[in-house]
Design a protein around this motif. Structure first.
Motif, short mmCIF file in Angstrom:
data_model
loop_
_atom_site.label_atom_id
_atom_site.label_comp_id
_atom_site.label_asym_id
_atom_site.label_seq_id
_atom_site.Cartn_x
_atom_site.Cartn_y
_atom_site.Cartn_z
N ILE A 310 0.94 -1.07 -0.21
CA ILE A 310 0.02 -0.28 -0.01
C ILE A 310 0.96 1.53 -0.44
O ILE A 310 0.76 2.14 -0.71
N LEU A 311 1.67 0.93 0.20
CA LEU A 311 2.77 2.63 1.00
C LEU A 311 3.22 2.59 -0.65
O LEU A 311 3.84 3.78 -1.21
N ILE A 312 3.61 1.41 -1.31
CA ILE A 312 4.18 2.14 -2.40
C ILE A 312 3.48 2.35 -3.52
O ILE A 312 3.46 2.75 -4.50
N ASN A 313 2.23 1.38 -3.71
CA ASN A 313 1.35 0.90 -4.81
C ASN A 313 0.52 2.14 -4.39
O ASN A 313 -0.18 2.66 -5.56
N HIS A 314 0.31 2.98 -3.34
CA HIS A 314 -1.06 3.77 -3.15
C HIS A 314 -0.32 5.06 -2.90
O HIS A 314 -0.85 6.23 -3.24
N HIS A 315 0.67 5.00 -1.27
CA HIS A 315 0.68 6.04 -1.14
C HIS A 315 2.05 7.23 -1.92
O HIS A 315 1.61 8.16 -2.29
N MET A 316 2.53 5.50 -2.58
CA MET A 316 3.95 6.80 -3.57
C MET A 316 3.18 6.41 -4.71
O MET A 316 4.27 7.01 -6.05
N ASN A 317 2.22 6.37 -4.88
CA ASN A 317 1.38 5.87 -6.32
C ASN A 317 2.27 5.74 -7.72
O ASN A 317 2.62 6.39 -8.94
N GLN A 318 3.15 4.24 -7.01
CA GLN A 318 4.21 3.32 -8.27
C GLN A 318 4.13 1.93 -7.90
O GLN A 318 3.56 1.37 -7.28
N HIS A 319 4.03 1.84 -8.85
CA HIS A 319 3.88 0.06 -9.36
C HIS A 319 5.28 0.03 -8.64
O HIS A 319 6.47 0.66 -8.94
N PHE A 321 6.94 -2.82 -9.63
CA PHE A 321 8.09 -2.29 -10.23
C PHE A 321 8.43 -1.16 -10.66
O PHE A 321 10.27 -0.97 -11.16
N ASP A 322 8.39 -0.11 -10.68
CA ASP A 322 8.76 0.96 -11.31
C ASP A 322 9.25 1.52 -10.20
O ASP A 322 10.68 2.28 -10.36
N PHE A 323 9.37 1.57 -9.52
CA PHE A 323 9.31 1.88 -8.06
C PHE A 323 11.42 1.54 -8.12
O PHE A 323 11.85 2.18 -7.69
N VAL A 324 11.52 0.36 -7.86
CA VAL A 324 12.79 -0.77 -8.34
C VAL A 324 13.19 0.24 -9.29
O VAL A 324 14.25 0.40 -9.25
#
Length: 379
Positions: A310-319, A321-324
């Motif tokens: 939830i932190l990455i995909n929702h709050h940071m608005n990134q998959h 995959f893209d975050f890494v």
């Protein structure tokens, strides 16, 4: 060689190649045996269906067997659907409930019993003249189209969810499984469109065009089967599944929000978690592992995987995959501009920062910088 001889020749080759591929899938050593077996049976039933190009009935009993054989096409798409599930989800298993996919095949054959299988009052020639005009034949053709539409839509929905789960939970830049299955499904859709056109021509009175359409269908079937063989031989790694128990962020977010504290406390906690996560990524560089998953990162930083998702995909608005990949690309940018690393090739750099494919590295790099790695190094 006339059209019928050509059609029979193509049919025989297609059946042989289909059975050869089925044998390969049943005997090749792989971790995902279920997927291979399902795909093998798909090709076995495809061979049974294609054998209609060169099998001729000489009496009513043989004709009944031939009609029964033709209904086997209703087992093809269910097998392909189950194959896609087995490839996409590593923990997929066949259960008794999956027998529901046999219903169209059983229903059609039950419908055929009274006026087709048990109808022996007409000679073979007389029966064949009226066969294609019987309501039962229209029924199976309608059933085939509805069944095909149902399964093709279901497969596309499975692939969409698989891709979303993959992007949210895995950092491996290889999505070859999704691309391959998507390509297969699109090819099947195009091939089936040709078959539908051929079936329409059956009732048009244009026998010559209908025969050529059959030749085209047989050729397409042969091409597709040969294409599968090349894929199987050159890309044995295509069977890459995800766990079916993994949920998308949009599915688990409502559950977490119900249990959360006040909005202010929640926002403060989120900010701290994001800062700690970014700091960890910079200092420890877990992204250098090309097979990093969100579960592994969760274990490393002691944040429950649901919260991290939830932190990455929702709050940071990134998959995920893209975050890494952002960190991989940033490190690659630093290496490309580092004078002491000039001896490193672009290929060596992409492996060093956690990528395992030049094409995926170039795509991600251009997405983040609008330049190719070589152009960035020379800029």
């Amino acid at each position: 060689m006339d059209k019928l001889d050509l059609l029979q020749g193509i049919g025989r080759i297609s059946v042989f190649v289909s059975l050869l591929l089925a044998f390969f899938l049943l005997t090749v050593k792989t971790e995902n045996k279920l997927a291979n077996r399902l795909f093998a049976w798909f090709f076995i039933f495809s061979a049974i269906d294609l054998s209609g190009f060169f099998i001729d009935a000489t009496n009513r009993v043989e004709l009944n067997l031939e009609i029964f054989r033709s209904t086997a096409c209703l087992l093809g798409m269910p097998l392909f659907y189950l194959f896609v599930l087995a490839v996409c989800y590593s923990d997929f298993k066949l259960k008794w409930k999956h027998l529901v996919h046999l219903i169209p095949f059983i229903v059609v054959n039950l419908v055929f019993i009274p006026r087709i299988y048990l109808s022996f009052d007409l000679s073979l020639e007389e029966f064949l003249k009226t066969l294609n005009l019987k309501p039962e034949i229209y029924f199976i053709q309608i059933m085939i189209e509805f069944q095909y539409a149902f399964y093709i839509i279901s497969v596309f929905l499975i692939l969409r969810k698989y891709r979303e789960i993959y992007l949210e939970n895995y950092a491996d830049p290889s999505t070859s499984t999704y691309k391959w299955l998507f390509q297969i499904t699109c090819v099947f859709l195009i091939a089936h469109s040709v078959v539908v056109l051929k079936n329409i021509l059956r009732y048009s009175g244009f026998r010559e065009i209908f025969l050529w359409a059959n030749v085209l269908v047989g050729s397409i079937a042969l091409f597709i089967t040969c294409w599968f063989i090349m894929k199987a031989l050159n890309h044995p790694e295509l069977f890459r599944g995800v766990n079916s128990k993994l949920k998308l962020t949009k599915e688990i977010l409502p559950e977490v929000e119900e249990k959360s504290e006040s909005v202010d406390e929640q926002n403060d906690l989120i900010k701290i978690q994001i800062l700690n996560l970014k700091q960890y990524m910079i200092e420890k560089e877990p992204f250098l592992d090309p097979s990093l998953t969100i579960q592994e990162l969760s274990n490393q930083i002691n944040i429950p995987v649901r919260e991290l998702s939830i932190l990455i995909n929702h709050h940071m608005n990134q998959h995920f995959f893209d975050f890494v990949n952002e960190y991989r690309i940033q490190k690659a940018m630093n290496l490309l501009k580092d004078e002491s690393k000039k001896q490193l090739t672009v290929l060596e750099i992409l492996y060093e920062v956690g990528f395992n494919s030049k094409s995926s590295f170039n795509t991600s790099f251009k997405k983040h910088t609008n330049l190719t790695p070589t152009a960035y190094r020379n800029s």
